[in-house]
Write a protein that holds these residues in place. Structure first.
Motif, PDB file in Angstrom:
ATOM      1  N   LYS A 331       0.806  -1.207   0.000  1.00  0.00           N
ATOM      2  CA  LYS A 331       0.000   0.000   0.000  1.00  0.00           C
ATOM      3  C   LYS A 331       0.847   1.268   0.000  1.00  0.00           C
ATOM      4  O   LYS A 331       0.386   2.341  -0.390  1.00  0.00           O
ATOM      5  CB  LYS A 331      -0.943   0.014   1.202  1.00  0.00           C
ATOM      6  N   GLY A 332       2.107   1.160   0.434  1.00  0.00           N
ATOM      7  CA  GLY A 332       2.993   2.315   0.471  1.00  0.00           C
ATOM      8  C   GLY A 332       3.739   2.496  -0.836  1.00  0.00           C
ATOM      9  O   GLY A 332       4.005   1.533  -1.571  1.00  0.00           O
ATOM     10  N   SER A 333       4.098   3.744  -1.136  1.00  0.00           N
ATOM     11  CA  SER A 333       4.857   4.025  -2.345  1.00  0.00           C
ATOM     12  C   SER A 333       6.252   3.405  -2.273  1.00  0.00           C
ATOM     13  O   SER A 333       6.934   3.507  -1.258  1.00  0.00           O
ATOM     14  CB  SER A 333       4.987   5.547  -2.529  1.00  0.00           C
ATOM     15  N   ARG A 334       6.640   2.745  -3.363  1.00  0.00           N
ATOM     16  CA  ARG A 334       7.971   2.142  -3.549  1.00  0.00           C
ATOM     17  C   ARG A 334       8.262   0.947  -2.660  1.00  0.00           C
ATOM     18  O   ARG A 334       9.157   0.154  -2.966  1.00  0.00           O
ATOM     19  CB  ARG A 334       9.085   3.178  -3.360  1.00  0.00           C
ATOM     20  N   ARG A 335       7.565   0.810  -1.528  1.00  0.00           N
ATOM     21  CA  ARG A 335       7.905  -0.262  -0.591  1.00  0.00           C
ATOM     22  C   ARG A 335       7.521  -1.641  -1.098  1.00  0.00           C
ATOM     23  O   ARG A 335       7.883  -2.648  -0.489  1.00  0.00           O
ATOM     24  CB  ARG A 335       7.242  -0.005   0.770  1.00  0.00           C
ATOM     25  N   ARG A 337       8.648  -2.884  -3.806  1.00  0.00           N
ATOM     26  CA  ARG A 337       9.800  -3.432  -4.528  1.00  0.00           C
ATOM     27  C   ARG A 337      10.729  -4.193  -3.586  1.00  0.00           C
ATOM     28  O   ARG A 337      10.781  -3.931  -2.393  1.00  0.00           O
ATOM     29  CB  ARG A 337      10.556  -2.294  -5.224  1.00  0.00           C
ATOM     30  N   THR A 346      11.928   6.517   0.746  1.00  0.00           N
ATOM     31  CA  THR A 346      10.632   6.464   1.423  1.00  0.00           C
ATOM     32  C   THR A 346      10.535   7.618   2.416  1.00  0.00           C
ATOM     33  O   THR A 346      11.491   8.383   2.607  1.00  0.00           O
ATOM     34  CB  THR A 346      10.434   5.111   2.129  1.00  0.00           C
ATOM     35  N   GLU A 347       9.389   7.728   3.034  1.00  0.00           N
ATOM     36  CA  GLU A 347       9.187   8.822   3.969  1.00  0.00           C
ATOM     37  C   GLU A 347       9.578   8.397   5.380  1.00  0.00           C
ATOM     38  O   GLU A 347       9.664   7.232   5.691  1.00  0.00           O
ATOM     39  CB  GLU A 347       7.717   9.275   3.963  1.00  0.00           C
TER      40      GLU A 347
END
Length: 494
Positions: A331-335, A337, A346-347
């Motif tokens: 659900k998180g961006s880039r995570r 991969r 990431t943030e």
């Protein structure tokens, strides 16, 4: 005629034998009196003779004189004669105080005056505080190791249970195996036995009840003899007050501590910085994040001496279970991969979270993170603009002094070595370690590198918070070493 080779070998054997004689002294102080001994912050409990020799040599790396084995032995023997109450005692500092101010007095008499706060107590040992681990992942298992390791005294914390969701028919055996063996932190230091019929794990004499539940509000802990317990929620499923207060509905629970950043009005506690903000009325607390614990003490020290105008925190962070091993939905961006194959931008909320412990830095920091393919130990890079000029050598001298003599010496460590890499910091008890050789300073702009074991070092901080909540955190002596950051700044010329 004896050769230099033979002489060096005999000297080593003699030192090793002397270190071996220290082991029962260290153990006796801990088991019988609840005294945790250390040398410049290096705990001595459970160390081998070789590790004791290394702890003595560390003083030279920290910029102080090497402490002799003879001096350590004399201090330990004197402490046993005094029979002190529970405390955290740095024998290197006690010895140095005796050298500086003893004026030829008997060592036992001198220490009696230095340790008056923990001598001749009439109250007796406090009742141990029950602790429950809700969740048994990376942090949960390290907390279990630490709590079992701290169980040598009857006056501290007592791990009574872990609560998990049942994963398989042989769930208990698998949980015990993960506690026994760890790919990063090595084998458990001791013995573990499993009783499947009674659903318990016996670890070094600590009997741990394993409770299966998916609802934090319905567990009857009193059925297992657990009363007034602190529940440590390691799951991260609930981070706000409403979610965490579900634990308080279960019988036998008095307080809850979250091992992740708390949301809303939940107090985020970084031990060494704002633990005194905890009141008796606080039923739900957070121990913040590993990164927040690593950088906040260093930032507090720098702000005290030089004033922080603004800054950016870049975290090079080891991957965690939140990421995928191989590319998959997340659900998180880039995570989504592969964590093992990629560096992932990431943030991080760590920079903003610092302000919850250090309000004076609110709005002054930004932050971002890069997850990298290593299983443990991370690096925070503090790029700061200061109110006053900070020459590199002066800044490093100040941070070294903070690590040795300030109120933050349990949180901040310091090292200067051209060869250290991330794995060298696995198992560090400190929240963060300043890498002095990496420091960059240009007038009022500085860059400070802080290593941290994002698993073990953070878990040590969590235990300190639990001890504070329970009123069992040992007094740290000698107090004269616990000077203020302002004094350290003056000594460094800041």
């Amino acid at each position: 005629m004896n050769s230099p080779v033979d002489a060096h070998r005999r000297n080593w054997i003699a030192r090793e034998e002397q270190a071996e004689r220290m082991i029962p002294l260290v153990g006796g102080l801990y088991r019988n009196h609840g005294v945790v001994t250390s040398i410049h912050g290096r705990r001595l409990i459970g160390l081998s003779s070789i590790d004791l020799l290394k702890a003595h040599k560390f003083a030279r790396q920290a910029g102080a004189d090497e402490l002799s084995l003879d001096a350590s032995t004399r201090v330990l023997e004197a402490l046993l004669e005094l029979e002190p109450g529970p405390a955290s005692l740095d024998i290197a500092r006690l010895h140095q105080a005796y050298v500086d101010r003893g004026d030829g007095a008997d060592l036992v008499d001198f220490l009696r005056g230095e340790l008056v706060e923990i001598l001749d107590g009439e109250d007796g040992p406090a009742r141990p505080k029950d602790v429950v681990l809700y969740g048994f992942g990376r942090i949960g298992r390290l907390l279990a190791r630490l709590l079992v390791g701290h169980a040598g005294s009857d006056a501290g914390l007592r791990l009574r249970a872990i609560v998990v969701r049942k994963g398989s028919e042989d769930d208990l055996v698998k949980r015990a195996s993960l506690l026994r063996r760890d790919s990063v932190h090595g084998p458990f230091a001791g013995t573990i036995a499993v009783d499947e019929e009674n659903s318990t794990i016996l670890a070094n004499g600590t009997l741990i009840q394993v409770i299966y539940s998916d609802d934090p509000s319905t567990v009857d802990y009193t059925a297992y003899g657990i009363e007034d317990a602190i529940v440590v929620d390691n799951t991260g499923r609930w981070r706000d007050r409403e979610g965490l207060e579900q634990h308080l509905k279960s019988k036998g629970v008095s307080r809850v501590l979250l091992t992740a950043p708390g949301k809303g009005d939940v107090k985020n506690i970084v031990f060494g910085i704002n633990q005194d903000d905890i009141t008796d009325d606080d039923r739900v607390l957070s121990a913040a994040s590993c990164t927040t614990n690593a950088i906040t003490p260093v930032l507090a020290a720098i702000d005290e001496a030089y004033g922080v105008v603004r800054g950016h925190v870049e975290t090079v962070h080891s991957y965690t279970n939140d990421q995928n091993l191989i590319d998959n939905f997340h659900k998180g961006s880039r995570r989504g991969r592969s964590a093992a194959l990629n560096m992932v931008i990431t943030e991080t909320g760590a920079a903003k979270a610092v302000a919850k412990a250090l309000p004076q830095l609110a709005g002054k920091l930004t932050g971002s993170a890069i997850r990298v393919p290593t299983p443990n130990v991370s690096l925070a890079i503090l790029n700061l603009t200061l109110e006053r000029t900070a020459p590199r050598d002066q800044l490093n001298s100040y941070l070294r002094a903070v690590s040795l003599h300030s109120k933050l010496r349990q949180q901040v460590d310091y090292i200067e070595s051209p060869e250290v890499v991330s794995t060298d910091f696995v198992g560090s008890h400190r929240a963060g370690i300043v890498d002095g050789l990496a420091t960059i300073a240009d007038d009022d702009d500085v860059v400070v590198y802080v290593w941290y074991d994002n698993e073990f070092g953070y878990s040590c901080q969590v235990v300190r918070v639990i001890e504070h909540m329970a009123g069992t955190h040992p007094i740290v002596l000698p107090e004269r070493a616990n000077v203020t950051l302002e004094t350290m700044a003056e000594l460094a010329g800041a």
